[in-house]
Write an enzyme that holds these catalytic residues in place. Structure first.
Site, PDB file in Angstrom:
ATOM      1  N   ASP A 131       0.829  -1.217   0.000  1.00  0.00           N
ATOM      2  CA  ASP A 131       0.000   0.000   0.000  1.00  0.00           C
ATOM      3  C   ASP A 131       0.863   1.266   0.000  1.00  0.00           C
ATOM      4  O   ASP A 131       0.340   2.369  -0.199  1.00  0.00           O
ATOM      5  CB  ASP A 131      -0.979   0.008   1.188  1.00  0.00           C
ATOM      6  CG  ASP A 131      -0.305  -0.010   2.560  1.00  0.00           C
ATOM      7  OD1 ASP A 131       0.938  -0.108   2.634  1.00  0.00           O
ATOM      8  OD2 ASP A 131      -1.042   0.071   3.571  1.00  0.00           O
ATOM      9  N   LYS A 161       8.578  -0.416  -5.929  1.00  0.00           N
ATOM     10  CA  LYS A 161       7.400  -1.301  -5.984  1.00  0.00           C
ATOM     11  C   LYS A 161       6.350  -0.719  -6.933  1.00  0.00           C
ATOM     12  O   LYS A 161       5.687  -1.459  -7.673  1.00  0.00           O
ATOM     13  CB  LYS A 161       6.797  -1.494  -4.588  1.00  0.00           C
ATOM     14  CG  LYS A 161       7.669  -2.284  -3.616  1.00  0.00           C
ATOM     15  CD  LYS A 161       7.941  -3.726  -4.050  1.00  0.00           C
ATOM     16  CE  LYS A 161       6.714  -4.606  -3.987  1.00  0.00           C
ATOM     17  NZ  LYS A 161       7.061  -6.038  -4.237  1.00  0.00           N
TER      18      LYS A 161
HETATM   19  P1  NAD Z   1      11.417 -10.293   2.960  1.00  0.00           P
HETATM   20  O1  NAD Z   1      12.483  -9.250   2.844  1.00  0.00           O
HETATM   21  O2  NAD Z   1      11.162 -10.936   4.273  1.00  0.00           O
HETATM   22  O3  NAD Z   1      11.718 -11.470   1.924  1.00  0.00           O
HETATM   23  C1  NAD Z   1      12.104 -11.238   0.611  1.00  0.00           C
HETATM   24  C2  NAD Z   1      12.629 -12.531   0.031  1.00  0.00           C
HETATM   25  O4  NAD Z   1      12.975 -12.268  -1.340  1.00  0.00           O
HETATM   26  C3  NAD Z   1      13.882 -13.048   0.740  1.00  0.00           C
HETATM   27  O5  NAD Z   1      13.754 -14.438   0.985  1.00  0.00           O
HETATM   28  C4  NAD Z   1      14.980 -12.769  -0.260  1.00  0.00           C
HETATM   29  O6  NAD Z   1      16.049 -13.717  -0.212  1.00  0.00           O
HETATM   30  C5  NAD Z   1      14.249 -12.839  -1.587  1.00  0.00           C
HETATM   31  N1  NAD Z   1      14.927 -12.050  -2.625  1.00  0.00           N
HETATM   32  C6  NAD Z   1      15.352 -10.766  -2.517  1.00  0.00           C
HETATM   33  N2  NAD Z   1      15.972 -10.395  -3.643  1.00  0.00           N
HETATM   34  C7  NAD Z   1      15.917 -11.468  -4.486  1.00  0.00           C
HETATM   35  C8  NAD Z   1      16.363 -11.703  -5.793  1.00  0.00           C
HETATM   36  N3  NAD Z   1      17.045 -10.755  -6.479  1.00  0.00           N
HETATM   37  N4  NAD Z   1      16.105 -12.895  -6.382  1.00  0.00           N
HETATM   38  C9  NAD Z   1      15.430 -13.856  -5.682  1.00  0.00           C
HETATM   39  N5  NAD Z   1      15.015 -13.708  -4.418  1.00  0.00           N
HETATM   40  C10 NAD Z   1      15.239 -12.511  -3.827  1.00  0.00           C
HETATM   41  O7  NAD Z   1      10.114  -9.599   2.383  1.00  0.00           O
HETATM   42  P2  NAD Z   1       8.589  -9.776   2.854  1.00  0.00           P
HETATM   43  O8  NAD Z   1       8.326  -8.861   3.976  1.00  0.00           O
HETATM   44  O9  NAD Z   1       8.279 -11.217   2.977  1.00  0.00           O
HETATM   45  O10 NAD Z   1       7.829  -9.177   1.583  1.00  0.00           O
HETATM   46  C11 NAD Z   1       7.452 -10.026   0.493  1.00  0.00           C
HETATM   47  C12 NAD Z   1       6.775  -9.185  -0.561  1.00  0.00           C
HETATM   48  O11 NAD Z   1       5.643  -8.521   0.019  1.00  0.00           O
HETATM   49  C13 NAD Z   1       7.672  -8.090  -1.140  1.00  0.00           C
HETATM   50  O12 NAD Z   1       7.423  -7.996  -2.517  1.00  0.00           O
HETATM   51  C14 NAD Z   1       7.209  -6.827  -0.418  1.00  0.00           C
HETATM   52  O13 NAD Z   1       7.420  -5.685  -1.223  1.00  0.00           O
HETATM   53  C15 NAD Z   1       5.744  -7.128  -0.213  1.00  0.00           C
HETATM   54  N6  NAD Z   1       5.140  -6.451   0.939  1.00  0.00           N
HETATM   55  C16 NAD Z   1       5.613  -6.663   2.219  1.00  0.00           C
HETATM   56  C17 NAD Z   1       4.986  -6.041   3.291  1.00  0.00           C
HETATM   57  C18 NAD Z   1       5.424  -6.293   4.711  1.00  0.00           C
HETATM   58  O14 NAD Z   1       4.822  -5.734   5.636  1.00  0.00           O
HETATM   59  N7  NAD Z   1       6.422  -7.129   4.980  1.00  0.00           N
HETATM   60  C19 NAD Z   1       3.926  -5.169   3.077  1.00  0.00           C
HETATM   61  C20 NAD Z   1       3.507  -4.936   1.781  1.00  0.00           C
HETATM   62  C21 NAD Z   1       4.102  -5.604   0.723  1.00  0.00           C
END
Ligand code: NAD
Length: 353
Positions: A131, A161
């Site tokens: 968001d 994003k």
């Molecule tokens: P995170 O940082 O915990 O995990 C990200 C994962 O992606 C890791 O396992 C990492 O090794 C992998 N990764 C990173 N770069 C990479 C690459 N180049 N190639 C392959 N793998 C790669 O993130 P999260 O909090 O689990 O978020 C997951 C998704 O949800 C993301 O796209 C994030 O933008 C979105 N998101 C997260 C939140 C939140 O509150 N955590 C909120 C909104 C959206």
């Protein structure tokens, strides 16, 4: 269904992997294992015949082509990303390369694979976003993000994003790729990497350290329990309409200060201090530059179209989260030694103490 999940060793991706396998889906987990990853997050499914791990980087187009060809997925859930706003302030390059170019590589690999398979209508490319792409809201309960709120990203993370969301929509409009987008609010829960606010507060409290609150703690977030989010994501994958986006919120708006006070009260009840209360450790620190004031999701679209609502209040979810951290020191302790964890990131050099 066979689902290719990217970022499945991260926080949200691992919740998706665990839930998908428990529901009988085949899962291929593609992850580069960056500093934010932990394969222990998926240990409970690692030996399942439904689960496969591919150690690969979405910045490597040849690896993506090989993985699509080898595994022939029915759907993609794309979560791999650099996800920490503070790190994006100190070093935006990784965010551009993974979140934008990496998503472009995923779209191109998926499009080539889908085209070779004669463009099956049932294929899905589900892009998981935030968001934060919508910018910042005033403190007015009548104002919330809807699916038609104009994009107004303000940090390097949210800008990267937003760019990826635009690419995903363009691949639908231009090439007809059957995509679904979701934009969610702040997640929390088990396996949350110990650089993010809620685990930092729990672990610093237990260690007797300061509980850092950026600015005056008035920033409001809409807290979404990660296992509720994983449920919503699988529903959007299975029932979401191609080309549509769905906002996913927790229906639990709290200021950062309220959130930290709630965590302190839960810890006071579960692990009382010898003297005083955990709230005594609260410390206000220099704010994040460009810190968005408020995020809040209008959940009516996903509720009306897919019948989804979160299952827990933030108080219930925080209690489960605290219980999980108290019971899983062997998970979080080693992660605290990783680069940048426990260090204040994302402030201008002139603001550093
Ligand atoms: P995170 O940082 O915990 O995990 C990200 C994962 O992606 C890791 O396992 C990492 O090794 C992998 N990764 C990173 N770069 C990479 C690459 N180049 N190639 C392959 N793998 C790669 O993130 P999260 O909090 O689990 O978020 C997951 C998704 O949800 C993301 O796209 C994030 O933008 C979105 N998101 C997260 C939140 C939140 O509150 N955590 C909120 C909104 C959206």
């Amino acid at each position: 269904m066979k689902i290719l999940v990217t970022g499945g060793a991260g926080f949200i991706g691992s919740a998706v992997v665990r839930l998908a396998v428990s529901r009988g889906h085949q899962v291929v987990n593609l992850d580069a294992l960056t500093y934010a990853a932990c394969l222990d997050n998926v240990a409970e499914v690692a030996d399942s015949p439904l689960y496969t791990f591919e150690h690969a980087d979405i910045r490597d187009p040849a690896a993506l082509t090989r993985i699509f060809t080898t595994h022939q997925p029915d759907a993609v859930m794309h979560l791999a990303a650099e996800s920490h706003v503070d790190r994006s302030i100190d070093g935006p390059r990784d965010f551009i390369e993974t979140n934008i170019t990496g998503t472009f590589n995923m779209l191109e690999a998926a499009r080539a694979y889908w085209t070779r398979a004669n463009t099956p209508a049932g294929f899905r490319f589900h892009h998981i976003s935030t968001d934060e792409v919508f910018g910042s809201l005033p403190n007015d309960p009548a104002q919330k993000f809807t699916e038609t709120t104009p994009y107004d990203p303000r940090s390097p993370y949210s800008a990267s994003k937003a760019a990826s969301d635009h690419l995903v929509r363009a691949w639908h409009e231009t090439y007809g790729l059957p995509v679904v987008l979701t934009n969610c609010s702040n997640n929390y829960g088990p396996y949350h990497f110990p650089e993010k606010l809620i685990p930092v507060i729990i672990l610093n409290a237990l260690a007797g350290k300061a509980l850092p609150i950026y600015g005056d703690g008035s920033n409001v977030r809409d807290w979404l329990y990660v296992e509720d989010h994983a449920d919503a994501l699988l529903l959007a994958l299975e029932k979401g309409k191609p080309g549509h986006s769905y906002n996913i919120g927790g229906e639990n708006e709290r200021s950062n200060l309220e959130l930290v006070q709630t965590l302190c009260a839960i810890l006071d009840a579960k692990r009382p201090k010898a003297a005083g209360v955990y709230a005594d450790q609260i410390t206000f620190v220099t704010d994040r530059p460009g810190h968005d004031a408020r995020y809040a999701i209008d959940p009516s679209h996903i509720r009306a179209e897919l019948g989804w609502r979160p299952s827990v209040t933030v108080e219930e979810g925080l209690e489960r989260t605290v219980d999980w951290y108290l019971a899983n020191e062997s998970w979080w302790r080693p992660l605290q030694a990783r680069q940048g964890v426990g260090v204040r990131l994302g402030i201008k050099d002139t603001d550093r103490a």
